[in-house]
Write a protein that holds these residues in place. Structure first.
Motif, PDB file in Angstrom:
ATOM      1  N   TRP A  16       0.679  -1.139   0.022  1.00  0.00           N
ATOM      2  CA  TRP A  16       0.043  -0.140  -0.084  1.00  0.00           C
ATOM      3  C   TRP A  16       0.817   1.220  -0.143  1.00  0.00           C
ATOM      4  O   TRP A  16       0.139   2.488   0.076  1.00  0.00           O
ATOM      5  CB  TRP A  16      -0.935   0.109   1.219  1.00  0.00           C
ATOM      6  N   THR A  65      -3.577   6.218  -0.693  1.00  0.00           N
ATOM      7  CA  THR A  65      -4.027   6.785   0.750  1.00  0.00           C
ATOM      8  C   THR A  65      -4.781   5.630   1.643  1.00  0.00           C
ATOM      9  O   THR A  65      -5.195   4.586   1.213  1.00  0.00           O
ATOM     10  CB  THR A  65      -4.926   7.791   0.161  1.00  0.00           C
ATOM     11  N   ASP A  66      -5.128   6.034   2.792  1.00  0.00           N
ATOM     12  CA  ASP A  66      -6.018   5.261   3.685  1.00  0.00           C
ATOM     13  C   ASP A  66      -7.211   4.877   2.675  1.00  0.00           C
ATOM     14  O   ASP A  66      -7.714   3.670   3.001  1.00  0.00           O
ATOM     15  CB  ASP A  66      -6.124   5.879   4.982  1.00  0.00           C
ATOM     16  N   VAL A 113      -8.300   1.167   2.190  1.00  0.00           N
ATOM     17  CA  VAL A 113      -9.539   0.469   2.793  1.00  0.00           C
ATOM     18  C   VAL A 113     -10.242   0.040   1.839  1.00  0.00           C
ATOM     19  O   VAL A 113     -10.925  -1.080   1.921  1.00  0.00           O
ATOM     20  CB  VAL A 113     -10.117   1.600   3.573  1.00  0.00           C
ATOM     21  N   LEU A 161      -1.597  -0.915  10.139  1.00  0.00           N
ATOM     22  CA  LEU A 161      -1.699   0.592  10.464  1.00  0.00           C
ATOM     23  C   LEU A 161      -0.596   1.167  11.291  1.00  0.00           C
ATOM     24  O   LEU A 161      -0.210   2.268  11.148  1.00  0.00           O
ATOM     25  CB  LEU A 161      -2.976   0.858  11.246  1.00  0.00           C
ATOM     26  N   ARG A 213       2.195   1.963   9.089  1.00  0.00           N
ATOM     27  CA  ARG A 213       1.652   3.099   8.181  1.00  0.00           C
ATOM     28  C   ARG A 213       2.028   4.576   9.281  1.00  0.00           C
ATOM     29  O   ARG A 213       2.047   5.545   8.450  1.00  0.00           O
ATOM     30  CB  ARG A 213       0.409   2.958   7.464  1.00  0.00           C
ATOM     31  N   VAL A 272     -12.348   4.215   7.172  1.00  0.00           N
ATOM     32  CA  VAL A 272     -11.686   5.278   7.222  1.00  0.00           C
ATOM     33  C   VAL A 272     -11.470   6.567   8.231  1.00  0.00           C
ATOM     34  O   VAL A 272     -10.577   6.785   8.963  1.00  0.00           O
ATOM     35  CB  VAL A 272     -11.554   6.184   5.731  1.00  0.00           C
ATOM     36  N   ILE A 299     -10.264   5.106  11.609  1.00  0.00           N
ATOM     37  CA  ILE A 299      -8.868   5.109  11.429  1.00  0.00           C
ATOM     38  C   ILE A 299      -8.293   6.682  11.845  1.00  0.00           C
ATOM     39  O   ILE A 299      -7.586   6.857  12.655  1.00  0.00           O
ATOM     40  CB  ILE A 299      -8.348   4.777  10.243  1.00  0.00           C
ATOM     41  N   ARG A 302      -5.962   7.998  14.782  1.00  0.00           N
ATOM     42  CA  ARG A 302      -4.783   8.793  14.912  1.00  0.00           C
ATOM     43  C   ARG A 302      -4.672  10.100  15.617  1.00  0.00           C
ATOM     44  O   ARG A 302      -3.836  10.566  16.102  1.00  0.00           O
ATOM     45  CB  ARG A 302      -4.512   9.233  13.391  1.00  0.00           C
TER      46      ARG A 302
END
Length: 226
Positions: A87, A91-92, A96, A144, A147, A201, A204, A208
């Motif tokens: 990946w 982008t996330d 996803v 995750l 990343r 998304v 996530i 963060r």
């Protein structure tokens, strides 16, 4: 090996066992598990009924064995799917959506086995579902964290638990209710996946930024799997 399945000692016995598994897999695509008999399996696999009972305690043991094979495939697929290198530069949102589509394809391809196993729900099948759940949480949490190593790993793990739990619920609904598209006002599967991807998304992002919490919810309940 599941304790209600006797491991074959010879290559010929292994071939017979594999043929019985293939026959159950094929028959589950044409009729419900409850309507499949050991005699049906023996005829389809071109083996003696006694050969089946020599390996399996009963019909549910055979289903548990087939479910184990599918579960092992699911866990194996998680390796490359959760590899950070896969990946890079994505982008996330892109990641996803691609993962969600892969999960959906797997569930649909194995729907006949997963649906039958879910309804039979023996202790062995429950154990394997939990194993797949734990593998998904472990693999995708590691993805995750790789990343974004600056984020609290506990927050990312909680995010993955929530996402896996809801994804499992949505995909199993599709497996168990294959006629859902005929419901009046039913949401098409592609639309459900779109909104589920957006939710994933967003979850996530909240993890963060340290804004993901369960309030008064029982976090341990998220470990039950699906």
């Amino acid at each position: 090996m599941i304790d209600v399945i006797r491991a074959p000692a010879q290559a010929r016995s292994q071939r017979t066992m594999d043929e019985v598994y293939r026959s159950l897999d094929a028959l589950l695509k044409t009729k419900p598990f409850d309507e499949i008999t050991i005699s049906d399996l023996a005829t389809h696999a071109d083996v003696a009924v006694g050969s089946i009972y020599a390996r399996f305690k009963d019909k549910k043991a055979l289903l548990a064995g087939l479910h184990l094979k599918v579960s092992d495939q699911a866990i194996t697929c998680m390796g490359p799917l959760s590899a950070p290198a896969k990946w890079e530069g994505r982008t996330d949102d892109q990641m996803v959506r691609a993962i969600m589509k892969s999960v959906d394809r797997f569930y649909r391809r194995e729907a006949h086995v997963l649906g039958a196993a879910y309804l039979a729900d023996t202790g062995h099948i429950t154990e394997m579902r939990t194993k797949v759940w734990e593998a998904a949480v472990e693999n995708f949490t590691a993805l995750l964290v790789a990343r974004d190593p600056e984020t609290d790993p506990a927050q990312l793990q909680l995010a993955v638990r929530i996402i896996v739990r809801l994804t499992t619920a949505v995909t199993m609904q599709s497996v168990l209710i294959d006629w859902i598209s005929r419901w009046k006002g039913a949401v098409p599967n592609v639309v459900a996946l779109e909104h589920l991807s957006r939710f994933a998304v967003d979850t996530i992002v909240r993890a963060r930024t340290g804004r993901l919490n369960t309030g008064d919810a029982d976090v341990g309940a998220l470990d039950e799997g699906g």
